[in-house]
Design an enzyme around this catalytic site. Sequence first.
Site, PDB file in Angstrom:
ATOM      1  N   ASP A 312      59.553  45.416 -18.929  1.00 55.92           N
ATOM      2  CA  ASP A 312      58.519  46.356 -19.307  1.00 55.92           C
ATOM      3  C   ASP A 312      59.269  47.489 -20.008  1.00 55.92           C
ATOM      4  O   ASP A 312      60.450  47.688 -19.768  1.00 55.92           O
ATOM      5  CB  ASP A 312      57.850  46.829 -18.019  1.00 55.92           C
ATOM      6  CG  ASP A 312      56.957  48.017 -18.219  1.00 55.92           C
ATOM      7  OD1 ASP A 312      56.080  47.932 -19.087  1.00 55.92           O
ATOM      8  OD2 ASP A 312      57.136  49.022 -17.509  1.00 55.92           O
ATOM      9  N   ASP A 505      58.056  48.682 -13.633  1.00 53.77           N
ATOM     10  CA  ASP A 505      57.984  49.808 -12.703  1.00 53.77           C
ATOM     11  C   ASP A 505      56.713  49.775 -11.869  1.00 53.77           C
ATOM     12  O   ASP A 505      56.470  50.649 -11.056  1.00 53.77           O
ATOM     13  CB  ASP A 505      58.090  51.130 -13.452  1.00 53.77           C
ATOM     14  CG  ASP A 505      56.955  51.313 -14.450  1.00 53.77           C
ATOM     15  OD1 ASP A 505      56.134  50.395 -14.598  1.00 53.77           O
ATOM     16  OD2 ASP A 505      56.893  52.385 -15.082  1.00 53.77           O
ATOM     17  N   ASP A 509      51.747  46.864 -14.349  1.00 53.21           N
ATOM     18  CA  ASP A 509      52.353  45.542 -14.476  1.00 53.21           C
ATOM     19  C   ASP A 509      52.605  44.834 -13.146  1.00 53.21           C
ATOM     20  O   ASP A 509      53.313  43.839 -13.093  1.00 53.21           O
ATOM     21  CB  ASP A 509      53.620  45.568 -15.338  1.00 53.21           C
ATOM     22  CG  ASP A 509      54.696  46.459 -14.752  1.00 53.21           C
ATOM     23  OD1 ASP A 509      54.513  46.948 -13.631  1.00 53.21           O
ATOM     24  OD2 ASP A 509      55.713  46.658 -15.430  1.00 53.21           O
TER      25      ASP A 509
HETATM   26  P1  ADP Z   1      54.188  49.992 -20.718  1.00 55.06           P
HETATM   27  O1  ADP Z   1      53.835  48.573 -20.824  1.00 55.06           O
HETATM   28  O2  ADP Z   1      55.125  50.398 -21.806  1.00 55.06           O
HETATM   29  O3  ADP Z   1      54.731  50.358 -19.372  1.00 55.06           O
HETATM   30  P2  ADP Z   1      51.464  50.841 -20.127  1.00 55.06           P
HETATM   31  O4  ADP Z   1      50.871  49.484 -20.047  1.00 55.06           O
HETATM   32  O5  ADP Z   1      51.636  51.593 -18.866  1.00 55.06           O
HETATM   33  O6  ADP Z   1      52.846  50.843 -20.948  1.00 55.06           O
HETATM   34  O7  ADP Z   1      50.562  51.705 -21.082  1.00 55.06           O
HETATM   35  C1  ADP Z   1      50.320  51.269 -22.392  1.00 55.06           C
HETATM   36  C2  ADP Z   1      49.822  52.381 -23.260  1.00 55.06           C
HETATM   37  O8  ADP Z   1      48.545  52.780 -22.803  1.00 55.06           O
HETATM   38  C3  ADP Z   1      50.682  53.601 -23.204  1.00 55.06           C
HETATM   39  O9  ADP Z   1      51.705  53.549 -24.160  1.00 55.06           O
HETATM   40  C4  ADP Z   1      49.688  54.698 -23.503  1.00 55.06           C
HETATM   41  O10 ADP Z   1      49.536  54.817 -24.892  1.00 55.06           O
HETATM   42  C5  ADP Z   1      48.400  54.181 -22.913  1.00 55.06           C
HETATM   43  N1  ADP Z   1      48.127  54.744 -21.614  1.00 55.06           N
HETATM   44  C6  ADP Z   1      48.171  54.102 -20.429  1.00 55.06           C
HETATM   45  N2  ADP Z   1      47.854  54.910 -19.410  1.00 55.06           N
HETATM   46  C7  ADP Z   1      47.632  56.126 -19.978  1.00 55.06           C
HETATM   47  C8  ADP Z   1      47.268  57.405 -19.466  1.00 55.06           C
HETATM   48  N3  ADP Z   1      47.079  57.637 -18.161  1.00 55.06           N
HETATM   49  N4  ADP Z   1      47.107  58.413 -20.346  1.00 55.06           N
HETATM   50  C9  ADP Z   1      47.300  58.220 -21.668  1.00 55.06           C
HETATM   51  N5  ADP Z   1      47.648  57.057 -22.193  1.00 55.06           N
HETATM   52  C10 ADP Z   1      47.805  56.018 -21.381  1.00 55.06           C
HETATM   53 MG    MG Z   2      55.216  50.509 -17.344  1.00 55.43          MG
END
Ligand code: ADP
Ligand code: MG
Length: 610
Positions: A312, A505, A509
């Site tokens: 991730d 983390d 995921d």
């Molecule tokens: P990653 O796979 O890199 O860990 P996430 O799946 O957690 O990322 O989130 C994907 C995208 O969704 C983030 O890059 C962000 O743009 C958006 N996002 C997710 N949760 C939030 C939040 N609480 N506030 C703002 N944007 C969010």
């Molecule tokens: Mg993440």
Amino acid sequence: MKKQLMEIIVSAVIFIIALLVKTDIWFIKLALFLAAWLVVGWKVLWKAIRNIARGQVFDEDFLMTIASVGAFIIGEYPEAVAVMLFFAVGEMLEKAAVRKSRESIAELMDIRPDYANLKTEDGLIKVDPDEVNVGDIIVIKPGERVPLDGVVIEGISSLDTSSITGESMPRDVRENDEIISGCVNGSGVLAVRVTREFDESTVSRILELVEDAAAKKARTESFITRFAAVYTPAVCIAAVLVAVIPPLFVGNWATWIYRALSFLVVSCPCALVISVPLSFFGGIGGASRLGILVKGSSAIEQLSKAEVAVFDKTGTLTKGVFAVTSIVPAGVDEDELIKLAAHVESFSSHPVARCIREKYGKTPDESIISNVQEIAGQGVTAEVSGEAVAVGNARLMESVGAQFTPYDGAGTVVYVAVDGAYAGCIAVEDVLRDDAKETMAELKAVGVKRTVMLTGDNRKSAEKTAEKVGIDTVYSELLPQDKVELAEKLISEKSEKGVMLYAGDGINDAPVLARADVGIAMGGLGSDAAVEAADVVIMTDEPSKIARAIKISKKTMDIVRQNIIFSIGVKLLVLVLTAFGVVGMWAAVFADVGVSMIAVLNALRAMKTE
Ligand code: ADP
Ligand code: MG
């Protein structure tokens, strides 16, 4: 232990007297040998009888009993005693080795705090950490172990976190810093408000993981159980055949019965039964010393076959600590934009949310927020003072129907819409973990063929990170369910024997963590969901520890294999030699004890992680 040693000495002395005594009265010699035999053998005899009563016939005690009783019956008194004596010496040495290794693992895990100094109206009292509640104030004096997780409310100190994270650098803490149990306090006095009960505190979670680990059995271990179920009856039948068939043709019953009895002694699979679980235990213990918690021996076995490593992005390859790099308002002013975003994000634990709240700097007014909905992988929507506000990525803007201007700078972009109308965006940036880049090279060095990154972030930001880290394949703009689908695809693309591991983390995921062949959680101290779902937890949040974990698991599996091959090999050889009368019962017992000892010593190597 001492008692056992005494028994062995007494028995040995009687044995030597029996050998030296010159007498024509046969029962004097027999009585002496029987006495020597009983001193060391009564326990074995008793255990064998008890196990038979319980229906467990074929174990080592049974084999030893039959062999030595049989030797008495055919008149080989010295043999009968020697078998028991050797067996007792071997058992004692083995026990000592096993205890030694258990002790050193227990020492590594010696992080359980004994007490907490609870602040009460009558001053400080020492209580069991179990009795402290969330919200209580405890005081940690210099040199004491932090008994419970909490937040510092007063004092400055540095913590030795090495027993929890394997990290030797002390960590400085002051007011408002979170501290975790198991660390050792440096020179300052800290007042701490407890945030987790003892059962949920870091120490308890770690101990639970390691204790569970010992209980979960690997396939290699169950292989031994299955092996013993077939093997033991098989050797017993073979022994009967050796005793009965040849003398039918060539006569000489006593010789063949003696050979069959020696055969039984050799066949005892003690070396395998002891050394295999001990090797796994050693590997798990050694890894935990580096801040890598492996939940069980099957995770060790899987890790050793890692072929595809999937990561991730946010919080795993990057630190997950964002900073706002630019604010582009559209229609509202900058302060208003941040204020709205911070309010919507006030309950989210996503790293992006944390950074927006920090930028706002004030405590959001909870009374004006309602209807908060976090949409995994997209963002959050909520009503703020009656207006429907959406804060998240491009996908979220599309789903609320806001016409937004795509941001063309670098980094992760958070768009904001109010009542479906675009109100501006906030660009945030994260930094790579220090060891992210070297991790990829190290993984390749330990046999991982392919590295992949999965992220919910936008393509530009994802590709930039991937390039910096040097990862083979990137998939971006994913929703949590897309990540699961891709994980399945990656599993189907790898070779039959290879293993897919996923490191995340736990924020958006956790399902992938659970789906992967080996799920590795970063931030073992953060997201509970990740720690639950994962097979391996990296306490230090360093991805490079994954390569270390693979290395340890490979070494452990090598040791397990060496022990299996070595003990079965020697066994087979000695079995054949005894069946043909090349070696006698003494040599047989000696071989058995020797092999067990070597296997146990070899198993101890698993714990050494240089
Ligand atoms: P990653 O796979 O890199 O860990 P996430 O799946 O957690 O990322 O989130 C994907 C995208 O969704 C983030 O890059 C962000 O743009 C958006 N996002 C997710 N949760 C939030 C939040 N609480 N506030 C703002 N944007 C969010
Ligand atoms: Mg993440």
